[in-house]
Design a protein around this motif. Structure first.
Motif, PDB file in Angstrom:
ATOM      1  N   LYS A  69      38.502  37.460  24.079  1.00  0.00           N
ATOM      2  CA  LYS A  69      37.877  38.671  24.609  1.00  0.00           C
ATOM      3  C   LYS A  69      38.593  39.038  25.901  1.00  0.00           C
ATOM      4  N   PHE A  70      38.526  40.303  26.276  1.00  0.00           N
ATOM      5  CA  PHE A  70      38.956  40.678  27.622  1.00  0.00           C
ATOM      6  C   PHE A  70      37.934  40.110  28.607  1.00  0.00           C
ATOM      7  N   ARG A  71      38.418  39.521  29.689  1.00  0.00           N
ATOM      8  CA  ARG A  71      37.505  38.952  30.667  1.00  0.00           C
ATOM      9  C   ARG A  71      36.701  40.073  31.330  1.00  0.00           C
ATOM     10  N   SER A  72      35.384  39.923  31.287  1.00  0.00           N
ATOM     11  CA  SER A  72      34.497  40.934  31.863  1.00  0.00           C
ATOM     12  C   SER A  72      33.618  40.369  32.956  1.00  0.00           C
ATOM     13  N   MET A  73      33.771  39.072  33.252  1.00  0.00           N
ATOM     14  CA  MET A  73      32.958  38.422  34.270  1.00  0.00           C
ATOM     15  C   MET A  73      33.851  37.728  35.296  1.00  0.00           C
ATOM     16  N   SER A  74      33.240  37.346  36.381  1.00  0.00           N
ATOM     17  CA  SER A  74      33.973  36.614  37.423  1.00  0.00           C
ATOM     18  C   SER A  74      33.981  35.117  37.160  1.00  0.00           C
ATOM     19  N   VAL A  75      33.229  34.666  36.124  1.00  0.00           N
ATOM     20  CA  VAL A  75      33.185  33.250  35.769  1.00  0.00           C
ATOM     21  C   VAL A  75      33.743  33.080  34.367  1.00  0.00           C
TER      22      VAL A  75
ATOM     23  N   ARG B 134      40.666  38.381  40.396  1.00  0.00           N
ATOM     24  CA  ARG B 134      41.485  37.228  40.043  1.00  0.00           C
ATOM     25  C   ARG B 134      40.992  36.607  38.729  1.00  0.00           C
ATOM     26  N   GLY B 135      41.934  35.965  38.063  1.00  0.00           N
ATOM     27  CA  GLY B 135      41.586  35.305  36.823  1.00  0.00           C
ATOM     28  C   GLY B 135      42.424  35.806  35.667  1.00  0.00           C
ATOM     29  N   PRO B 136      42.356  35.138  34.545  1.00  0.00           N
ATOM     30  CA  PRO B 136      43.141  35.545  33.372  1.00  0.00           C
ATOM     31  C   PRO B 136      42.635  36.859  32.791  1.00  0.00           C
ATOM     32  N   VAL B 137      43.515  37.549  32.090  1.00  0.00           N
ATOM     33  CA  VAL B 137      43.130  38.797  31.429  1.00  0.00           C
ATOM     34  C   VAL B 137      42.214  38.512  30.254  1.00  0.00           C
ATOM     35  N   LEU B 138      42.546  37.471  29.501  1.00  0.00           N
ATOM     36  CA  LEU B 138      41.780  37.127  28.312  1.00  0.00           C
ATOM     37  C   LEU B 138      40.840  35.967  28.587  1.00  0.00           C
ATOM     38  N   PHE B 139      39.665  36.035  28.009  1.00  0.00           N
ATOM     39  CA  PHE B 139      38.678  34.971  28.082  1.00  0.00           C
ATOM     40  C   PHE B 139      38.622  34.304  26.713  1.00  0.00           C
ATOM     41  N   ARG B 140      38.915  33.019  26.678  1.00  0.00           N
ATOM     42  CA  ARG B 140      38.896  32.269  25.411  1.00  0.00           C
ATOM     43  C   ARG B 140      37.652  31.381  25.383  1.00  0.00           C
TER      44      ARG B 140
ATOM     45  N   ALA C   5      43.943  46.852  33.963  1.00  0.00           N
ATOM     46  CA  ALA C   5      42.754  47.104  34.772  1.00  0.00           C
ATOM     47  C   ALA C   5      42.022  45.815  35.097  1.00  0.00           C
ATOM     48  N   VAL C   6      41.897  44.924  34.114  1.00  0.00           N
ATOM     49  CA  VAL C   6      41.231  43.638  34.335  1.00  0.00           C
ATOM     50  C   VAL C   6      41.996  42.806  35.346  1.00  0.00           C
ATOM     51  N   LYS C   7      43.317  42.805  35.232  1.00  0.00           N
ATOM     52  CA  LYS C   7      44.147  41.995  36.130  1.00  0.00           C
ATOM     53  C   LYS C   7      44.105  42.522  37.557  1.00  0.00           C
ATOM     54  N   LEU C   8      44.091  43.828  37.715  1.00  0.00           N
ATOM     55  CA  LEU C   8      44.124  44.414  39.055  1.00  0.00           C
ATOM     56  C   LEU C   8      42.786  44.311  39.779  1.00  0.00           C
TER      57      LEU C   8
ATOM     58  N   THR D 111      22.840  39.327  31.212  1.00  0.00           N
ATOM     59  CA  THR D 111      21.594  40.087  31.260  1.00  0.00           C
ATOM     60  C   THR D 111      21.865  41.442  31.921  1.00  0.00           C
ATOM     61  N   ARG D 112      20.862  42.313  31.857  1.00  0.00           N
ATOM     62  CA  ARG D 112      21.026  43.637  32.466  1.00  0.00           C
ATOM     63  C   ARG D 112      21.240  43.492  33.980  1.00  0.00           C
ATOM     64  N   ASN D 113      22.224  44.218  34.523  1.00  0.00           N
ATOM     65  CA  ASN D 113      22.582  44.173  35.951  1.00  0.00           C
ATOM     66  C   ASN D 113      23.017  42.773  36.385  1.00  0.00           C
ATOM     67  N   ASP D 114      23.676  42.059  35.473  1.00  0.00           N
ATOM     68  CA  ASP D 114      24.152  40.696  35.772  1.00  0.00           C
ATOM     69  C   ASP D 114      25.224  40.758  36.860  1.00  0.00           C
ATOM     70  N   ALA D 115      25.035  39.961  37.941  1.00  0.00           N
ATOM     71  CA  ALA D 115      25.967  39.988  39.072  1.00  0.00           C
ATOM     72  C   ALA D 115      27.328  39.424  38.717  1.00  0.00           C
ATOM     73  N   ARG D 116      27.417  38.657  37.622  1.00  0.00           N
ATOM     74  CA  ARG D 116      28.695  38.056  37.234  1.00  0.00           C
ATOM     75  C   ARG D 116      29.642  39.078  36.595  1.00  0.00           C
ATOM     76  N   VAL D 117      29.103  40.166  36.103  1.00  0.00           N
ATOM     77  CA  VAL D 117      29.905  41.169  35.396  1.00  0.00           C
ATOM     78  C   VAL D 117      30.650  42.033  36.403  1.00  0.00           C
ATOM     79  N   THR D 118      31.960  42.174  36.230  1.00  0.00           N
ATOM     80  CA  THR D 118      32.773  43.009  37.119  1.00  0.00           C
ATOM     81  C   THR D 118      32.565  44.488  36.798  1.00  0.00           C
ATOM     82  N   ARG D 119      33.065  45.373  37.668  1.00  0.00           N
ATOM     83  CA  ARG D 119      32.900  46.804  37.422  1.00  0.00           C
ATOM     84  C   ARG D 119      33.614  47.231  36.141  1.00  0.00           C
ATOM     85  N   ILE D 120      34.863  46.775  35.986  1.00  0.00           N
ATOM     86  CA  ILE D 120      35.600  47.078  34.752  1.00  0.00           C
ATOM     87  C   ILE D 120      34.905  46.418  33.574  1.00  0.00           C
TER      88      ILE D 120
END
Length: 471
Positions: free
Chosen positions: A333-339, A312-318, A306-309, A350-359
């Protein structure tokens, strides 16, 4: 490294008690078989053996042979063991006489058994000491030490540590103070310069992933101001601060010191878990993490896809964070942001952070992004329960603002912790929130128990289901 040393000390102490009792039991059994030609013990002989085992444990424990709070020299161990065993044999003989079972017990059997047991006890301790000396001299579990103090006592400690390679302690550096904070301005300036060099050296070793385990303060109690200043400077490091008292100081702390290379050393800042707790946690962590990875394998695979689809970016965040003793570790961690913020300035979500993806929002709400950290647990860099690791930049920020902040790194960081289940989960956007988290982390270390770990795990499951305070 210091934690590993404590683990080995505790394990040896508990192993010695079991080994001693096994040697005594086998001595009586072997002599019974050789002298009497069989293994059928009469009730009277069973009483003798049980009494010898029970009294041995009591006598040896009272003699300090099973304590881990100090290191005894071999000749002291043998002397205490000899006196203790003499008292055991005398007490058992007196018990046999008073209960009138002595007439039914062979004196030759009893005498040979006690002699063989004594030789076995002494031989086991000598062999253990030899093995320990060899492993400490050439092994990888040696403890790095920094000494700071007046010239005379510092030079004496340097000499002792240099010639006592068997002690398991390595001298990393020595800092000699030629004055006192109580003297004139010039002397105070020189002392301040040396202490600045001390803290810089400790920090440089930590950043190089070769942390100093202990700092020994070799100053008389009369230099209280200087001792307090050193302790205050090192409070925000992950080292254990020890005091090597002078003759007057020893009168105040008799029995509370470890004996290392014939030097009395008092650890005043060690809040680590006992060695038995560390062993339990490591075994518990390994079993739980392995079961979690095996049982959650389909879930892990689905999240990764789901993260990969989605983006773009790696599945895991180190991300680099601080582990035990302040050493940097890589947390997954599983990558949950676009950065992919790692070093440098790391901005908390933060709450409603724009960097956080839907997944990512779903993962973060239920802490599913933390699941890869079970692999960190299997690697040994993290624990199931412990203080949550913070980004390196956040550690550097708050260690300068919160007194004792780095004490939370006395144990391995955890996937969940006491602070998180007490409402200190999520963003720490104020100093008060981080102080609250640190307070609960230190409370956990001081009050650890297996039941507390289990309670935290159950409360974590409830929090994960609710998704409260996570975004």
């Amino acid at each position: 490294m210091n934690a590993l040393r404590r683990y080995h000390q505790s394990l040896r102490a508990r192993s010695y008690s079991g080994l001693d009792l096994l040697i005594i039991l086998m001595s009586f059994v072997v002599c019974h078989y050789l002298y009497l030609g069989g293994l059928e013990f009469s009730p009277e002989r069973i009483v003798i053996v049980v009494a010898a085992l029970g009294l041995t444990y009591i006598a040896f424990a009272a003699a300090g042979l099973y304590k881990t709070s100090r290191t005894l020299l071999l000749h002291s161990i043998l002397n205490r063991m000899t006196v203790g065993w003499f008292l055991v044999v005398t007490s058992v003989a007196l018990l046999a006489f008073l209960t009138k079972i002595a007439g039914d017990v062979s004196r030759v059997w009893f005498g040979l058994s006690t002699i063989l047991a004594y030789l076995g006890l002494i031989g086991a301790r000598v062999a253990s000491a030899v093995v320990m000396m060899v492993s400490q001299k050439h092994g990888t579990t040696r403890v790095s030490v920094v000494v700071v103090g007046d010239e005379g006592r510092t030079d004496d400690l340097v000499d002792r540590l240099t010639v006592s390679g068997w002690s398991g302690y390595d001298l990393a550096k020595a800092f000699r103070l030629k004055g006192s904070l109580d003297l004139d301005a010039e002397a105070r300036t020189d002392v301040t310069r040396v202490l600045n060099e001390l803290t810089a050296f400790v920090e440089s070793r930590r950043q190089a992933s070769e942390p100093v385990a202990e700092v020994w303060i070799a100053l008389p109690l009369a230099q209280e101001a200087c001792i307090k200043d050193i302790i205050a400077r090192l409070r925000n490091s992950s080292v254990d601060v020890c005091v090597v008292p002078d003759a007057f100081g020893m009168q105040l702390v008799t029995g509370a010191a470890m004996n290392i290379a014939d030097v009395a050393v008092i650890n005043i800042s060690d809040i680590r878990l006992p060695g038995s707790a560390e062993l339990f946690k490591r075994l518990f962590d390994w079993v739980v993490a392995l079961l979690a990875v095996l049982m959650l394998a389909p879930v892990l695979l689905a999240i990764a896809m789901a993260v990969k689809l989605e983006s773009r970016g790696p599945v895991l965040f180190r991300q680099h964070r601080y582990g035990i003793d302040g050493k940097e570790i890589e947390v997954w961690k599983f990558r949950s942001m676009s950065v992919q913020e790692n070093r440098g300035a790391v901005v908390q979500a933060t709450r409603n952070d724009a960097r956080v993806t839907r997944i990512g929002a779903i993962l973060r709400k239920h802490s599913l992004d933390e699941l890869p950290q079970f692999v960190n647990v299997l690697q040994g860099s993290m624990s199931i329960v412990g203080p949550r690791p913070h980004a390196v930049s956040h550690n550097e920020e708050y260690r300068a603002k919160i007194d004792g902040y780095m004490m939370r790194h006395k144990i391995k960081p955890g996937i969940t912790g006491w602070a998180q289940v007490n409402g200190w989960r999520g963003e720490t956007d104020t100093l008060e929130k981080m102080e609250g988290r640190v307070r609960y982390d230190l409370e956990y270390i001081r009050n650890w128990s297996p039941w507390l770990d289990l309670k935290i795990i159950l409360l974590t499951v409830a929090h994960v289901v609710s998704g409260k305070d996570a975004y």
